[in-house]
Motif scaffolding. Sequence first.
Motif, PDB file in Angstrom:
ATOM      1  N   ARG A 168      -6.821 -30.664  45.802  1.00 46.17           N
ATOM      2  CA  ARG A 168      -6.009 -30.545  44.591  1.00 46.17           C
ATOM      3  C   ARG A 168      -5.282 -29.202  44.609  1.00 46.17           C
ATOM      4  O   ARG A 168      -5.836 -28.194  45.032  1.00 46.17           O
ATOM      5  CB  ARG A 168      -6.937 -30.639  43.394  1.00 46.17           C
ATOM      6  N   SER A 221      -1.003 -31.189  38.444  1.00 43.27           N
ATOM      7  CA  SER A 221      -1.762 -31.009  39.677  1.00 43.27           C
ATOM      8  C   SER A 221      -1.318 -32.077  40.665  1.00 43.27           C
ATOM      9  O   SER A 221      -0.973 -33.194  40.282  1.00 43.27           O
ATOM     10  CB  SER A 221      -3.269 -31.098  39.435  1.00 43.27           C
ATOM     11  N   ARG A 265      -2.685 -34.162  43.857  1.00 41.24           N
ATOM     12  CA  ARG A 265      -3.988 -34.535  44.425  1.00 41.24           C
ATOM     13  C   ARG A 265      -3.791 -35.537  45.547  1.00 41.24           C
ATOM     14  O   ARG A 265      -2.992 -36.464  45.418  1.00 41.24           O
ATOM     15  CB  ARG A 265      -4.872 -35.179  43.365  1.00 41.24           C
TER      16      ARG A 265
END
Length: 94
Positions: free
Chosen positions: A2, A17, A19
């Motif tokens: 992440r 974020s 990921r």
Amino acid sequence: MRKDFEFNINGRTSRFSARTGTAHDVGIYEEGASAPCVVLTESNGLERALDSLVDKEELLSIAIVQATQHGLIERAMQTGTPVQESLAFVRNPD
């Protein structure tokens, strides 16, 4: 893996974020969201082969650059629909 980042949309800074997902997919999530607003995938074998040479942290950086510079996050926020695009193998210019 992440990688968190901030992005300004219409004068409002939000936290996101990037990921890694299944295979070489990368999801871009707004803070607090359980589903991604942008999903970047490799659409062909050549992209998958090239990206296998790139470490996961660099893959996340590439996805963030692509999502922010190509307006993918804005499009997802405006339409309310997740955006799915090809994760083009473009080196991070930073």
